[in-house]
Design a protein around this motif. Structure first.
Motif, PDB file in Angstrom:
ATOM      1  N   ASP A   1     -51.646 -67.841 -56.054  1.00 39.04           N
ATOM      2  CA  ASP A   1     -52.811 -68.531 -55.486  1.00 39.04           C
ATOM      3  C   ASP A   1     -54.052 -68.300 -56.349  1.00 39.04           C
ATOM      4  O   ASP A   1     -54.145 -67.315 -57.080  1.00 39.04           O
ATOM      5  CB  ASP A   1     -53.048 -67.965 -54.074  1.00 39.04           C
ATOM      6  CG  ASP A   1     -53.812 -68.926 -53.174  1.00 39.04           C
ATOM      7  OD1 ASP A   1     -54.208 -70.012 -53.625  1.00 39.04           O
ATOM      8  OD2 ASP A   1     -54.010 -68.562 -52.001  1.00 39.04           O
ATOM      9  N   ASP A   2     -54.999 -69.216 -56.240  1.00 36.69           N
ATOM     10  CA  ASP A   2     -56.309 -69.077 -56.895  1.00 36.69           C
ATOM     11  C   ASP A   2     -56.181 -68.848 -58.393  1.00 36.69           C
ATOM     12  O   ASP A   2     -56.962 -68.110 -58.995  1.00 36.69           O
ATOM     13  CB  ASP A   2     -57.107 -67.901 -56.285  1.00 36.69           C
ATOM     14  CG  ASP A   2     -57.486 -68.166 -54.841  1.00 36.69           C
ATOM     15  OD1 ASP A   2     -57.299 -69.301 -54.377  1.00 36.69           O
ATOM     16  OD2 ASP A   2     -57.955 -67.232 -54.182  1.00 36.69           O
TER      17      ASP A   2
ATOM     18  N   GLU B   1     -55.712 -77.455 -55.462  1.00 36.34           N
ATOM     19  CA  GLU B   1     -56.375 -77.448 -54.158  1.00 36.34           C
ATOM     20  C   GLU B   1     -57.812 -77.914 -54.294  1.00 36.34           C
ATOM     21  O   GLU B   1     -58.377 -77.942 -55.370  1.00 36.34           O
ATOM     22  CB  GLU B   1     -56.290 -76.067 -53.511  1.00 36.34           C
ATOM     23  CG  GLU B   1     -56.719 -74.929 -54.388  1.00 36.34           C
ATOM     24  CD  GLU B   1     -56.500 -73.552 -53.730  1.00 36.34           C
ATOM     25  OE1 GLU B   1     -55.711 -73.446 -52.787  1.00 36.34           O
ATOM     26  OE2 GLU B   1     -57.142 -72.609 -54.183  1.00 36.34           O
TER      27      GLU B   1
END
Ligand code: C2E
Ligand code: CA
Ligand code: CA
Ligand code: CA
Length: 275
Positions: free
Chosen positions: A175-176, A232
């Motif tokens: 993630d990220d 995202e």
């Protein structure tokens, strides 16, 4: 600042707001909070970039504190980590997330965020494994999202936890991506299925040639390594079109949907199927 709380509008002066939401207050209220009644889950679609169909939902938590109103997970998750409550919180949320996912169509995945403390604990991830096994949700439908920060915290333990989840059949998403450091060193040392590119690169993909180039090189890296690339924070059609051209596999963002309550999912999927 005006803040909507369940239909009421409460006015806070910014100083008062800062004061009542200070770390200490959040920590104390969280300590005595009842997860079962105060914590909510919302779900945001992760959409196949080509077919524009929902591939799965990311689970995001919300704390509806009787004293503070809605508190962002960006505030209460770090607080739960500081006061040693993140593991019971994660476990309570995972039970509910999987109960929700059990009611979805079988081809819809569920993506769940883990914190560093969840993957680096000394007794490992046994409680999470027990919850998965008891849930009735096939592990192949579950993705765990782990940040680079979590992985960096204790790489060896994180690697073991990830390998165990992976061996059960769960997917692993980093993630990220792009916000931490030494990002690339983790990519080839972990059995990743997906990389989630942080929304900071997406916001100006059409205005800033540097962001454009960064996403292009990340999608190239993902393709070479046979890792799916998720982006995202996609808010506009123009961003979506660029990201498809750049080879992103999955899209998440307000352009398709904001995070929604569990009871809205069936209707959302029905409407999507008719589109
Ligand atoms: P994240 O994992 O990067 O989740 C994505 C965040 O971006 C979510 O914020 C989501 O609501 C927001 N978002 C999605 N699409 C868009 C968009 O198009 N534009 C904009 N501006 N924002 C978008 P949220 O729900 O406030 O969560 C913040 C962070 O808190 C998450 O970031 C995640 O790191 C953490 N978090 C949330 N729920 C949990 C949880 O249950 N467990 C753990 N460990 N962390 C959680
Ligand atoms: Ca996430
Ligand atoms: Ca993220
Ligand atoms: Ca993020």
């Amino acid at each position: 600042a005006k803040r909507q709380m369940r239909g009421r509008t409460v006015i806070f002066s910014s100083e008062l707001e800062a004061e009542i939401r200070s770390r200490g207050v959040i920590e104390n209220l969280l300590r005595t909070s009842d997860f079962a009644t105060e914590m909510d889950l919302v779900f945001q679609p992760i959409v196949d970039a080509m077919s524009e169909r929902t591939n799965g939902f990311e689970v995001l938590s919300r704390w509806n504190s009787p004293r503070l109103g809605l508190v962002s997970p960006a505030d209460f998750i770090p607080a739960a980590e500081r006061i040693g409550l993140i593991r019971p919180l994660t476990q309570a949320l995972l039970v509910r997330a999987l109960a929700a996912a059990k009611g979805w169509p079988d081809d819809i995945r569920v993506s769940f965020n883990l914190s560093a403390h969840d993957v680096c604990a000394s007794d490992g991830i046994l409680p999470l494994i027990a919850i998965i096994n008891a849930s009735g949700v096939a592990p192949r439908r579950i993705d765990f999202e782990i940040t680079e920060t979590a992985v960096t915290f204790d790489f060896v333990r994180a690697q073991q936890a990830i390998a165990t989840l992976k061996a059960m059949g769960c997917g692993i998403s980093l993630d990220d991506f792009g916000t931490g450091y030494s990002s690339l060193s983790h990519v080839h040392r972990l059995p990743l299925d997906k990389i989630k590119i942080d929304r900071s690169f997406v916001a100006d993909v059409n205005e800033n040639p540097v962001s454009h180039k960064i996403i292009k090189s990340l999608t190239g890296l993902c393709a070479d390594m046979e890792i799916a690339c998720v982006v995202e924070g996609v808010e506009t059609r123009a961003q979506l079109d660029s990201l498809r051209r750049l080879g992103c596999d999955f899209i998440q963002g307000y352009y398709f949907a904001k995070p929604m309550p569990g009871h809205a999912i069936a209707d959302y999927l029905t409407v999507e199927a008719k589109r």
